[in-house]
Design an enzyme around this catalytic site. Structure first.
Site, PDB file in Angstrom:
ATOM      1  N   ASP A  94       0.860  -1.183   0.000  1.00 49.13           N
ATOM      2  CA  ASP A  94       0.000   0.000   0.000  1.00 49.13           C
ATOM      3  C   ASP A  94       0.901   1.240   0.000  1.00 49.13           C
ATOM      4  O   ASP A  94       2.121   1.120  -0.019  1.00 49.13           O
ATOM      5  CB  ASP A  94      -0.973  -0.038   1.186  1.00 49.13           C
ATOM      6  CG  ASP A  94      -0.255   0.014   2.524  1.00 49.13           C
ATOM      7  OD1 ASP A  94       0.997   0.101   2.546  1.00 49.13           O
ATOM      8  OD2 ASP A  94      -0.935  -0.028   3.558  1.00 49.13           O
ATOM      9  N   SER A  95       0.303   2.410   0.043  1.00 46.76           N
ATOM     10  CA  SER A  95       1.108   3.630  -0.122  1.00 46.76           C
ATOM     11  C   SER A  95       1.555   4.223   1.198  1.00 46.76           C
ATOM     12  O   SER A  95       2.377   5.134   1.218  1.00 46.76           O
ATOM     13  CB  SER A  95       0.281   4.677  -0.852  1.00 46.76           C
ATOM     14  OG  SER A  95      -0.748   5.142   0.007  1.00 46.76           O
ATOM     15  N   GLN A 191     -11.323   7.476  -4.869  1.00 41.84           N
ATOM     16  CA  GLN A 191     -11.923   7.884  -3.595  1.00 41.84           C
ATOM     17  C   GLN A 191     -13.250   8.590  -3.879  1.00 41.84           C
ATOM     18  O   GLN A 191     -13.749   8.540  -4.986  1.00 41.84           O
ATOM     19  CB  GLN A 191     -10.946   8.802  -2.831  1.00 41.84           C
ATOM     20  CG  GLN A 191      -9.700   8.076  -2.303  1.00 41.84           C
ATOM     21  CD  GLN A 191      -9.991   7.223  -1.064  1.00 41.84           C
ATOM     22  OE1 GLN A 191     -11.119   7.190  -0.549  1.00 41.84           O
ATOM     23  NE2 GLN A 191      -8.984   6.491  -0.599  1.00 41.84           N
ATOM     24  N   ASP A 268      -8.229  -7.477   0.188  1.00 47.98           N
ATOM     25  CA  ASP A 268      -7.280  -7.764   1.273  1.00 47.98           C
ATOM     26  C   ASP A 268      -7.915  -7.322   2.578  1.00 47.98           C
ATOM     27  O   ASP A 268      -8.760  -6.415   2.583  1.00 47.98           O
ATOM     28  CB  ASP A 268      -5.975  -6.968   1.113  1.00 47.98           C
ATOM     29  CG  ASP A 268      -6.128  -5.557   1.646  1.00 47.98           C
ATOM     30  OD1 ASP A 268      -6.795  -4.749   0.986  1.00 47.98           O
ATOM     31  OD2 ASP A 268      -5.649  -5.273   2.762  1.00 47.98           O
ATOM     32  N   CYS A 306     -14.068 -28.697   6.758  1.00 46.30           N
ATOM     33  CA  CYS A 306     -12.817 -28.106   6.266  1.00 46.30           C
ATOM     34  C   CYS A 306     -11.728 -29.170   6.208  1.00 46.30           C
ATOM     35  O   CYS A 306     -11.578 -29.961   7.134  1.00 46.30           O
ATOM     36  CB  CYS A 306     -12.401 -26.974   7.199  1.00 46.30           C
ATOM     37  SG  CYS A 306     -10.857 -26.186   6.716  1.00 46.30           S
ATOM     38  N   CYS A 308      -8.433 -28.430   5.952  1.00 44.64           N
ATOM     39  CA  CYS A 308      -7.133 -27.799   6.199  1.00 44.64           C
ATOM     40  C   CYS A 308      -6.340 -28.603   7.229  1.00 44.64           C
ATOM     41  O   CYS A 308      -6.879 -29.460   7.924  1.00 44.64           O
ATOM     42  CB  CYS A 308      -7.291 -26.340   6.628  1.00 44.64           C
ATOM     43  SG  CYS A 308      -7.544 -26.070   8.399  1.00 44.64           S
ATOM     44  N   CYS A 311      -7.811 -28.468  10.793  1.00 41.12           N
ATOM     45  CA  CYS A 311      -9.045 -29.235  11.014  1.00 41.12           C
ATOM     46  C   CYS A 311      -8.821 -30.739  10.873  1.00 41.12           C
ATOM     47  O   CYS A 311      -9.558 -31.525  11.459  1.00 41.12           O
ATOM     48  CB  CYS A 311     -10.136 -28.751  10.065  1.00 41.12           C
ATOM     49  SG  CYS A 311     -10.627 -27.056  10.453  1.00 41.12           S
ATOM     50  N   HIS A 337      -6.262 -21.892   9.684  1.00 44.86           N
ATOM     51  CA  HIS A 337      -7.626 -22.260   9.281  1.00 44.86           C
ATOM     52  C   HIS A 337      -8.365 -21.071   8.645  1.00 44.86           C
ATOM     53  O   HIS A 337      -8.995 -21.222   7.594  1.00 44.86           O
ATOM     54  CB  HIS A 337      -8.434 -22.805  10.463  1.00 44.86           C
ATOM     55  CG  HIS A 337      -9.891 -22.843  10.154  1.00 44.86           C
ATOM     56  ND1 HIS A 337     -10.467 -23.849   9.409  1.00 44.86           N
ATOM     57  CD2 HIS A 337     -10.876 -21.942  10.397  1.00 44.86           C
ATOM     58  CE1 HIS A 337     -11.740 -23.578   9.222  1.00 44.86           C
ATOM     59  NE2 HIS A 337     -12.024 -22.429   9.813  1.00 44.86           N
TER      60      HIS A 337
END
Ligand SMILES: [Zn+2]
Length: 379
Positions: A94-95, A191, A268, A306, A308, A311, A337
């Site tokens: 990011d900036s 924006q 994100d 799940c 993963c 799990c 997870h």
């Protein structure tokens, strides 16, 4: 040739959501996609190897934090952020603008840039479009962001108009200052808050500068969900079909689906990793607070649906015990997870777009997760 390009594969006939592919100097991936956040060049508690295993292709790092610690010169000396943190996938930085505006109470915005105090040491600092480009060029991420102002919600129309106009002037300065267009793609940030005329103006200004991609900023800053959805509905059509669209700071399961339906390609958010460290998990049956006493003797997995690593191998009772005892392994298990859950969710979103049934998928997912219940939590 831009360092970052986008290929539109198809749109969902039921919703208009886009299935696409983003190409970066460190690989290509299908969109819509969720990007885990690694603020200080690490996704808290996860190794880059684990991120790969989960199926993450792109992560985000924060320019402001890396500028303060360890400093961009050290990262540059290491060979850039990819080398420094041993991540050969794609990275977006990011900036620094968002942190300057959100972390610092003492700030002074002028045309040249922003004066503010370091949130750790109190030292006086100055960030400008040129400085934000210099730092991001040193960090060397695949995608970097233009320096913008992200006003709080709500903000008055007059304030927002001045801010949007300044952000457009800053975007132009960022393009001029950017030194590595051949291997780093710079995205502009639209924006304008909740105001349609200002979003239109911002999109017009920025698309005339022909960035390789566009973000929609200034959302998920405290506005109700229906405001966010309405803003997306009138903003995404203002952006070119041939470039990726990134909705900044959004990561709750419902917003990922609703954003995809409104034409967003990239997301994100710190949400999945932050709540994981607090013992809260996203599961196919809704939000689960594994810290709660009722799980003390529950030897079932966090999410029975799940597959993963967490799990498949560990129980709610064990994870609850670790978190209650402040054992870091517990935070690793919940973080793993939650990230896996969102990466898989986006895979399901892409499958649903391919099958022209994202609207149906939304209904099924919301029903099972509990978003349709009165007083449903956001995540
Ligand atoms: Zn899991």
């Amino acid at each position: 040739m831009n360092a970052v390009t986008y290929e539109l594969i198809k749109t969902c006939k039921q919703t208009g959501a886009r299935l696409g592919r983003v190409h970066t100097p460190h690989g290509s991936f299908e969109t819509p996609v969720f990007m885990p956040v690694g603020t200080l060049a690490t996704v808290k508690t996860m190794s880059p190897e684990e991120l790969k295993e989960i199926g993450a292709h792109m992560i985000l790092s924060n320019t402001y934090h890396l500028w303060l610690r360890p400093g961009e010169d050290i990262v540059k000396e290491a060979g850039g952020l990819h080398q420094f943190m041993n991540w050969d996938g794609s990275i977006l930085t990011d900036s620094g603008g968002f942190q300057v505006f959100s972390l610092s109470d003492l700030r002074d915005i002028e045309e040249a840039g922003v004066h503010f105090r370091n949130h750790i040491s109190g030292e006086k600092l100055f960030l400008s479009p040129e400085k934000a480009m210099e730092i991001q060029n040193a960090l060397g991420a695949d995608i970097m962001m233009a320096f913008d102002e992200c006003p709080p919600y709500p903000a008055e129309h007059k304030y927002m108009k001045d801010s949007v106009e300044r952000t457009s002037r800053w975007a132009e300065r960022c393009l001029t200052a950017h030194q590595r267009a051949h291997d780093q793609g710079l995205f502009g940030i639209v924006q304008g808050g909740e105001y349609e005329d200002l979003r239109r103006q911002s999109a017009k200004d920025l698309t005339s500068l022909d960035f390789p991609g566009y973000a929609i900023g200034g959302l998920s800053v405290g506005e109700p969900k229906d405001v966010m959805n309405r803003v997306l509905e009138f903003t995404t059509p203002l952006l070119p079909d041939s470039k990726p669209r990134y909705l900044m700071g959004v990561g709750s399961p419902d917003s990922l689906i609703d954003g995809s339906i409104r034409g967003i390609d990239m997301f994100d958010c710190v949400l999945p990793t932050r709540i994981a460290r607090n013992g809260t998990c996203m599961t196919s049956n809704g939000r689960l607070v594994v810290r709660n006493a009722k799980f003390a003797l529950d030897f079932s997995p966090l999410d029975p649906n799940c597959d993963c690593h967490t799990c498949q191998n560990y129980s709610r009772a064990y994870i609850r015990h670790l978190i209650k005892a402040d054992e870091t392994f517990g935070l690793r298990l919940t973080t793993y997870h939650n990230l896996y859950f969102l990466v898989k969710l986006m895979e399901q979103v892409r499958e649903a777009i391919k099958a022209d049934r994202l609207g149906d998928f939304r209904e099924e997912f919301f029903e099972q997760y509990g978003f349709n219940k009165p007083n449903a939590k956001n995540f």
